[in-house]
Design an enzyme around this catalytic site. Structure first.
Site, short mmCIF file in Angstrom:
data_model
loop_
_atom_site.label_atom_id
_atom_site.label_comp_id
_atom_site.label_asym_id
_atom_site.label_seq_id
_atom_site.Cartn_x
_atom_site.Cartn_y
_atom_site.Cartn_z
CE1 TYR A 233 29.61 10.87 48.68
CE2 TYR A 233 30.21 12.75 47.31
CZ TYR A 233 29.55 11.55 47.47
OH TYR A 233 28.84 11.02 46.42
CD GLU B 289 28.69 7.42 47.08
OE1 GLU B 289 27.89 8.35 47.19
OE2 GLU B 289 28.38 6.22 47.24
#
Length: 514
Positions: A229, A323
């Site tokens: 991530y 993101e």
């Protein structure tokens, strides 16, 4: 952070996007069209539902000093807003989740956030050196078939392009199940595209009838050996951008933060100096990009290079958040951005004309596009009492208080701050065009808004449009006495209210009399 479409944009970019408001409304049983705020990836996860009947609920409390700011902030959602409007308005102050304990207050706005299709955002990334899967876009089945052949890939992924999440589990009006399909046969791509293009795709984030698919993305399917991530976002407590990463990607990052906070890594970036090589390399190492012994240096350098390119993209396009989840690794050691979400700063529209020109408004309701022409924010709901308000928070408070008094809001209409009489007229025109509207509640809290301007606009609209439904008006703030005199001396059947609850009760009662 993967906060879901409901809260992510409001926390990070200091405002509610159109998709956030729709999804909040939809979770309460109101029929509103969902949409996103700049979706780059194809796996937007639905946020946890809010308890009915409220349209608004404050975000989780800030972490205690010294506590990891990411840890468990979705685990404890605040209780529903109380019945009294005054208490609700006191609760309408949001704080972004990644701020320190001394963070500043964030004011709610009702800006309409930019919406991009997945293929548009991925092209932005690709054009700026960020590695994504090879892909083509098609708007016919034949084009999709040709695109699949041109890819010459071992496996192909076909994705329907709409501004809503949950596509993989969606259902088409053609009967086809799933808006995302994998195949190794290019011919199958053509067959599937025939059942996608021109048909409605219904997901958890669309209306029941779904949204018509006009384009599909035909992309190379890559194996993912490991998922991490990575996010770049503005952190007010740091007065600038921050890198947030975790070696555990492909899942909700909040779960990782709650169960394994030591796996959340942050790098504060000096916005003047920019990202340093050492910061990018340290993040790449923390994310576990080491690879086989003979390739670990090259792989770490490649991951660091991608991180730097993502940061450069972040600055170049005036993003408030980029993101990537997952920021993945293939079995061959390639570092690829498989899925991403980009939030843009609408205040930079004058600098980013090319990007904002890509805004896909085709999925909007026509009435929303008409409202946008006059700088009005409109979202249709399924009730019969129209709400005419200045401010996103006040609009949601008004919807809630109507519901609590036994009524149903017909819409969310926000005038914003710099109101003109012409806007008031256009707002009434929009409201009265809805055949479901049986009463109108005007709730204006005049700070920078002059209530007298609102009153003049209301009287003009009532006369010119020959208003046929009951009208209840509650005004508070700047020049309110002058405004009340304008209304009372107009000779029009306008019902005044002393406060929001009084206004809601009178609006509900006016509908009940019919």
């Amino acid at each position: 952070m993967n906060l879901g479409p409901r809260w992510r944009s409001s926390w990070v970019t200091q405002g509610f996007d159109r998709g956030s408001l729709r999804s909040v409304a939809a979770s309460q049983g109101h029929q509103a069209r969902p949409g996103g705020g700049g979706v780059a990836g194809g796996r937007r996860r639905a946020a946890p539902p809010l308890p009915p009947p409220f349209l608004f609920q404050p975000p989780p409390a800030l972490p205690a000093p010294g506590q990891d700011p990411l840890a468990g902030f979705l685990d404890k959602m605040a209780a529903p807003v109380g019945a009294q409007a005054r208490k609700l308005l006191r609760d309408l102050v949001l704080r972004p989740p990644l701020l320190a304990a001394r963070s500043q207050v964030v004011q709610l706005t009702s800006r309409r956030w930019l919406n991009l299709q997945e293929y548009q955002s991925k092209k932005l990334m690709s054009d700026n050196g960020v590695k994504v899967q090879r892909f083509f876009v098609a708007d016919t089945a034949n084009e999709a078939l040709e695109a699949a052949k041109r890819l010459n890939a071992k496996e192909i992924v076909l994705k329907a392009q709409i501004l809503a999440g949950g596509r993989g589990k969606g259902v088409f009006s053609s009967g086809l199940k799933g808006g995302v399909h994998l195949t190794k046969d290019p011919k199958v791509v053509g067959q599937l595209a025939k059942q996608m293009i021109g048909y409605n795709l219904a997901t958890k984030q669309t209306p029941k009838e779904g949204v018509k698919v006009k384009k599909v993305m035909v992309a190379e399917a890559l194996d993912i050996s490991r998922e991490t991530y990575l996010a770049i976002l503005m952190d007010r407590s740091c007065n600038g951008p921050v890198l947030v990463g975790s070696p555990q990607g492909g899942v909700d990052i909040e779960e990782v933060a709650a169960s394994n906070p030591e796996l959340i890594f942050k790098e504060q970036i000096d916005i003047i100096e920019g990202i340093k090589d050492s910061q990018a390399q340290r993040m790449a190492e923390n994310l576990g990009f080491l690879g086989p012994l003979k390739n670990q240096v090259l792989e770490q350098l490649e991951a660091a290079d991608q991180i730097k390119k993502l940061y450069n993209l972040f600055l170049k396009i005036d993003a408030t958040q980029v993101e990537v989840n997952p920021f993945g690794e293939t079995p061959e050691g390639q570092v690829v951005c498989f899925d991403a979400k980009i939030n843009f700063d609408d205040n930079a529209e004058f600098r980013q004309k090319d990007i904002f020109a890509m805004d896909d408004k085709s999925e909007n309701e026509p009435i929303e596009n008409e409202a946008a022409r006059y700088d009005l924010k409109y979202i249709g709901l399924d009730g019969n009492i129209a709400c005419f308000v200045n401010g996103a928070g006040l609009a949601m408070a008004t919807c809630d208080i109507i519901f609590l008094n036994g009524g149903k809001p017909a819409n969310f209409l926000d005038l914003g701050g710099g109101v003109k009489e012409s806007q008031v007229y256009q707002a009434f025109k929009l409201l009265t065009a809805d055949p479901k509207v049986e009463a109108i509640l005007v709730n204006i809290f005049g700070g920078i808004v002059n209530c007298a301007i609102i009153a003049n606009g209301i009287t003009k609209a009532c006369r010119e449009l020959e208003l046929k439904v009951p009208l209840v008006v509650r005004l508070e703030g700047t020049n309110v006495h002058e405004a009340q005199n304008i209304l009372s001396n107009s000779g029009l059947p306008i019902t005044s209210a002393v406060d929001l609850e009084d206004a809601a009760k009178k609006a509900v009662a006016s509908v009940a009399k019919k």
